[in-house]
Design an enzyme around this catalytic site. Structure first.
Site, mmCIF file in Angstrom:
data_model
loop_
_atom_site.group_PDB
_atom_site.id
_atom_site.type_symbol
_atom_site.label_atom_id
_atom_site.label_comp_id
_atom_site.label_asym_id
_atom_site.label_seq_id
_atom_site.Cartn_x
_atom_site.Cartn_y
_atom_site.Cartn_z
ATOM 1 N N HIS A 67 0.840 -1.210 0.000
ATOM 2 C CA HIS A 67 0.000 0.000 0.000
ATOM 3 C C HIS A 67 0.874 1.259 0.000
ATOM 4 O O HIS A 67 0.446 2.316 0.472
ATOM 5 C CB HIS A 67 -0.945 0.028 1.208
ATOM 6 C CG HIS A 67 -1.823 -1.169 1.322
ATOM 7 N ND1 HIS A 67 -3.068 -1.246 0.735
ATOM 8 C CD2 HIS A 67 -1.621 -2.363 1.942
ATOM 9 C CE1 HIS A 67 -3.608 -2.433 1.003
ATOM 10 N NE2 HIS A 67 -2.747 -3.125 1.722
ATOM 11 N N SER A 104 17.306 17.689 -17.557
ATOM 12 C CA SER A 104 16.530 18.922 -17.478
ATOM 13 C C SER A 104 17.207 20.030 -18.256
ATOM 14 O O SER A 104 18.433 20.127 -18.290
ATOM 15 C CB SER A 104 16.356 19.342 -16.014
ATOM 16 O OG SER A 104 15.721 20.599 -15.923
#
EC number: 4.2.1.2
Length: 499
Positions: A223, A353
């Protein structure tokens, strides 16, 4: 409001004028191309039509070019289909010579078809996927190209029909059985020569990493929250098994793909073929491709439905599901480098980037997950196409073939790239893994057999609330001594069943 309306009408008029000018320029360019290109006359049952002299195709291909201007060159029929047509037409000529086809014409057809199979005549297959749903135009494209090339081989001119596209090249055939046949030939060839080798390499690489990381104990996550420990090797072993099962799934679809529709002709009855033609042509294709093709058990199913392609696409969809999970796990485990999970170091392949200096991104994982999304979308198209087999013929054949082959190629290439440029170079950040392991509250699970679930939960909550260690919380609550805690909480002993 009136002023705004006038302004809008004026802008609309300007846009319309620009569009008219653009269309006029395109028409003029087309007209110039028409005048600058020499043509020859070809004929079909609709009459004469002009075909570029430097092209091998004939009248029906030219009509399709004019009638289906959809998508441009990027939407052309996939090359594996074109090559498969070469294989099929060569084998058909070989078998037809046994049934009376003039050997001189048959040999010329076989030679021309071989050139198609080798990709030497790809420029003469201009048709797009978006055409008749039976693939008739592409079948005729193959017939016309091979007929004209065979005529040249025999010393004749294009368009003379000394070798006839229908009577000779398409003898004992229908588009309704040739197109599903080349769908299967192309899919089987791409799966065996491209997809399976790529997935095998990826499986091997993941399995190798599983062995390399077998002694690295880390915290598990369920989870997206902390869970009990496992080894990094166990985690990668799960990935390797997913790929292994994916390989098995796609391999299990091949027996249906190896069944060929050829010999069913128009509706599956075999009209206009000789007895035994279907078995012989399947055997010829098997010999030509070195793959175990056989004639379809039921030609009516082979023409009217493409469940085999839907099944194969389904296996690819499952593989895409697996690969997306694997790629996401790996990029999340490699997130950081300082403010993420940082358990893995991924290969640095290129700058990440245009604004942030030094940034490097998990680009292979991103590319693979995008491929998986496309494959899932392709499966939707294949599923819809497969469900539209009305009566005796499915008429979504080209889109089924295109989407299926696209998925095969994408998964094959992306798996190879992911293995080479990512998985092979993954390294474990042992210090970071150890730090996170020993900070986890879920190590408390090993206390359950000794102090019970409720007491163990109280220890975890106390440690979390006060920001202290599990050991300190257990001792403060008086449920364990220091020695007892150290004996019970050993992560290395929590990665499998106890004795």
């Amino acid at each position: 409001m009136a002023a705004l309306t006038m302004q809008f009408e004026g802008e609309k008029k300007n846009v319309s004028e620009v569009a008219d000018v653009t269309l006029k320029q395109e028409d003029e360019q087309q007209e110039r191309r028409s005048y600058s290109t020499p043509f020859r006359e070809e004929r079909d049952t609709f009459g004469p039509i002009q075909v570029p002299s430097d092209k091998l195709w004939g009248a029906q291909t030219q009509r399709s070019l004019q009638n289906f201007e959809i998508g441009g060159d990027r939407e052309r029929m996939p090359e594996p289909i074109v090559r498969a047509f070469g294989v099929l037409k060569k084998c058909a000529a070989k078998v037809n010579m046994e049934y009376g086809l003039d050997p001189m014409i048959g040999e010329a057809i076989m030679e021309a078809a071989q050139e198609v199979a080798e990709g030497k005549l790809n420029d003469h297959f201009p048709l797009v996927v978006w055409q008749t749903g039976s693939g008739t135009q592409s079948n005729m494209n193959a017939n016309e190209v091979i007929a004209n090339r065979a005529a040249e081989i025999l010393g004749h001119k294009r368009g003379e029909k000394i070798v006839h596209p229908n009577d000779h090249v398409n003898r004992s055939q229908s588009s309704n059985d040739t197109f599903p046949t080349v769908m299967h030939i192309a899919a089987a060839t791409e799966i065996t020569s491209r997809l399976i080798p790529s997935l095998k390499n990826l499986h091997s690489s993941l399995e190798s990493k599983s062995f390399e990381f077998k002694d690295i104990v880390k915290i598990g996550r369920t989870h997206t929250q902390d869970a009990t420990p496992l080894t990094l090797g166990q985690e990668f072993g799960g990935y390797a098994t997913q790929v292994e099962y994916g390989l098995n799934r796609v391999a299990c679809t091949l027996p249906r793909i190896y069944q060929l529709a050829q010999g069913g002709t128009a509706v599956g009855t075999g009209l206009n073929t000789k007895k035994g033609f279907d078995v012989k042509i399947a055997a010829a294709v098997a010999e030509e491709t070195n793959l175990p093709f056989v004639t379809a058990e039921n030609k009516f199913e082979a023409l009217a439905a493409h469940d085999a392609c839907v099944e194969t696409s389904g296996s690819l969809n499952t593989i895409a599901t697996s690969l997306m999970k694997i790629a996401n796990d790996i990029r999340f485990l490699g997130s950081g480098p300082r403010c993420g999970l940082g358990e893995l170091s991924l290969p640095e392949n290129e700058p990440g980037s245009s604004i942030m200096p030094g940034k490097v991104n998990p680009t292979q994982c991103e590319a693979l997950t995008m491929v998986c999304a496309q494959v899932m979308g392709n499966h939707v198209a294949v599923t819809i196409g497969g469900s539209n087999g009305h009566f005796e013929l499915n008429v979504f054949k080209p889109v089924i073939a295109s989407a299926l082959l696209h998925s095969i190629r994408l998964i094959a290439d992306a798996s190879a790239s992911f293995e080479k440029n990512c998985v092979r170079g993954i390294e474990a950040n042992r210090e970071r893994i150890s730090k996170l392991l020993h900070e986890s509250l879920m190590l408390v699970t090993s206390l359950n057999p000794k102090i019970g679930y409720d007491n163990a939960a109280a220890v975890a909550k106390r440690a979390h609330k006060e920001g202290c260690t599990l050991k300190h919380a257990a001792m403060k609550l008086g449920v364990l001594t220091s020695e007892e805690f150290d004996t019970l909480v050993v992560p290395e002993k929590m990665i499998g069943p106890s004795d």
